[in-house]
Design an enzyme around this catalytic site. Structure first.
Site, PDB file in Angstrom:
ATOM      1  N   LYS A 198       0.827  -1.198   0.000  1.00  0.00           N
ATOM      2  CA  LYS A 198       0.000   0.000   0.000  1.00  0.00           C
ATOM      3  C   LYS A 198       0.870   1.261   0.000  1.00  0.00           C
ATOM      4  O   LYS A 198       2.092   1.188  -0.012  1.00  0.00           O
ATOM      5  CB  LYS A 198      -0.941  -0.028   1.205  1.00  0.00           C
ATOM      6  CG  LYS A 198      -1.903  -1.226   1.197  1.00  0.00           C
ATOM      7  CD  LYS A 198      -2.740  -1.277  -0.073  1.00  0.00           C
ATOM      8  CE  LYS A 198      -3.841  -2.330  -0.022  1.00  0.00           C
ATOM      9  NZ  LYS A 198      -3.345  -3.715  -0.108  1.00  0.00           N
ATOM     10  N   HIS A 199       0.227   2.422   0.033  1.00  0.00           N
ATOM     11  CA  HIS A 199       0.966   3.684  -0.029  1.00  0.00           C
ATOM     12  C   HIS A 199       2.019   3.766   1.068  1.00  0.00           C
ATOM     13  O   HIS A 199       3.130   4.260   0.847  1.00  0.00           O
ATOM     14  CB  HIS A 199       0.010   4.871   0.096  1.00  0.00           C
ATOM     15  CG  HIS A 199      -0.895   5.071  -1.072  1.00  0.00           C
ATOM     16  ND1 HIS A 199      -1.979   4.268  -1.334  1.00  0.00           N
ATOM     17  CD2 HIS A 199      -0.880   6.011  -2.064  1.00  0.00           C
ATOM     18  CE1 HIS A 199      -2.608   4.697  -2.420  1.00  0.00           C
ATOM     19  NE2 HIS A 199      -1.955   5.755  -2.884  1.00  0.00           N
TER      20      HIS A 199
END
Length: 415
Positions: A198-199
């Site tokens: 994820k980010h």
């Protein structure tokens, strides 16, 4: 548009330089980890790292309450449990998502119902959501796919009309904005993932925002992530009134999260800028539909996904993908192999081995054609990465490669 010989046919390759890369973790994370170890406890209730991580997250998101979990999957389960979703309830969600969106629904012995999608944003179509509502419907799990916000005003209006809980799945959508509001703060609960893809990453982990601002709602959500033990201040209540899982985040995850969270605004701004530039650069190409972000919204592009219209091209989606890869742009046809309801679990109606429960409570069946737009998206999509570590030249190379391939295969040249 001048047609160039494709690399796959022996022409010059568009992208010859490697994509920009960078280190996601460094001394900032190491410092926080060392401090966590020096506490002589890695349990969230006695240490300060998870608490600090959540406090910083709350400040960034402008919320009063949030709860840490072991994963984004756990975050959604916790939100469903706190919302009171139970046996035989129906929960409407997206057919293009990760199974993590669905696991909590089935663990609560509720029944997933799939709404169709917008053909351009790839998010849930409010009209399709409302058409799926029955007396059993109790919640909507809204998936903000790939960093792009769903139509939350329309969805919230439907939810309030029918007295439904709204849980936002923001696993792919950090700092995504819907009409200036952060995704994850609009519904009753917002669910985030900090797994390694994820980010930001804490290895694995998750967060639930409790958007009502109600303390009792927060206490219920907090307890549901901790076996229904109520740990607040110096007190611990262990009276168990109903079942809840153990989804406690450790101090090690919280420590990494503190350092990662400081990088998040830059990460999301880079991805937003790059993704928007790609859309600008490929708009108007014959046979190519860019990933649409509605006016007034901001996407943070966990990935970029365009659609190919084979009727306007002289190639198949597969041939377009292969030609793009030959130009030096790694990509993947589609996203998940098929819409979620075509997975064996739903086709066999078998969440648990040896039984059709809870599907047999309603006799629901899932069949091809249930969500025709979602199925068409997966048949026509091409997905590629967007990274905060890319250079401006990397982004321009992506655009040039797509334009080159689209121009070569266009039945009617672009003007």
């Amino acid at each position: 548009m001048t047609q160039e010989k494709l690399a796959i046919h022996g022409g010059p390759k568009t992208k010859t330089a490697p994509f920009g890369t960078g280190k996601r973790f460094g001394l900032e994370e190491a410092k926080e980890l060392l401090e966590a170890l020096e506490q002589n406890t890695l349990f969230y209730h006695f240490g300060n790292k998870v608490k600090t991580f959540l406090s910083n997250f709350n400040e960034l998101y402008g919320v009063k309450y949030s709860v840490a979990t072991t994963s984004g999957t756990a975050a959604i389960h916790v939100a469903l449990g706190a919302a009171g979703i139970t046996v035989g309830d129906e929960v409407i969600t997206s057919p293009i998502t990760d199974q993590g969106t669905l696991i909590g629904i089935l663990y609560q012995n509720a029944i997933p119902v799939f709404a169709d999608l917008d053909p351009h944003t790839y998010n849930m179509d409010p009209k399709s959501i409302e058409a799926r509502i029955t007396p059993r419907t109790k919640a909507i799990v809204v998936v903000h796919l790939a960093g792009n916000p769903a139509d939350m005003d329309a969805i919230m209006a439907i939810a309030r009309k029918h007295n439904l809980k709204v849980i936002e799945d923001c696993a792919q959508s950090y700092l995504t904005k819907y009409k200036g509001r952060l995704a994850g703060t609009i519904g009753d609960y917002g669910c985030f993932s900090t797994n390694d893809f994820k980010h930001i990453s804490t290895g694995d982990g998750g967060i639930v925002t409790v958007n009502s601002g109600d303390e009792q709602d927060f206490l219920t959500t907090h307890a549901f992530a901790d076996k229904n033990f109520k740990r607040f201040g110096d007190t611990v209540q262990k009276d168990l009134h109903y079942l809840a899982p153990n989804y406690r985040m450790t101090e090690l995850q919280g420590a990494v999260g503190i350092a990662q969270l400081k990088k998040l605004p830059w990460i999301c701004e880079q991805r937003r800028r790059y993704g928007d530039r790609i859309t600008e650069g490929i708009s108007g190409l014959p046979g190519i539909a860019p990933h649409r972000v509605e006016p007034g919204n901001e996407s943070t592009y966990w990935f970029y996904m365009l659609r190919v219209d084979e009727s306007q091209l002289t190639c198949t989606r597969k041939e377009f993908s292969e030609a793009l890869a030959a130009e030096g742009i790694p990509n993947q046809p589609g996203y998940i192999p098929a819409v979620m309801y075509m997975q064996p679990m739903f086709q066999k109606r078998q969440a648990y081995l040896g039984t059709h429960f809870p599907f047999d409570l309603t006799g629901i069946e899932y069949k091809e054609g249930d969500c025709p737009t979602a199925e068409a998206i997966l048949r026509t999509a091409i997905r590629f990465g967007v990274s905060e570590f890319y250079t401006e030249q990397d982004v321009e190379d992506i655009i040039r490669a797509i334009r080159k391939v689209a121009s070569h295969f266009a039945k009617v040249p672009a003007v």
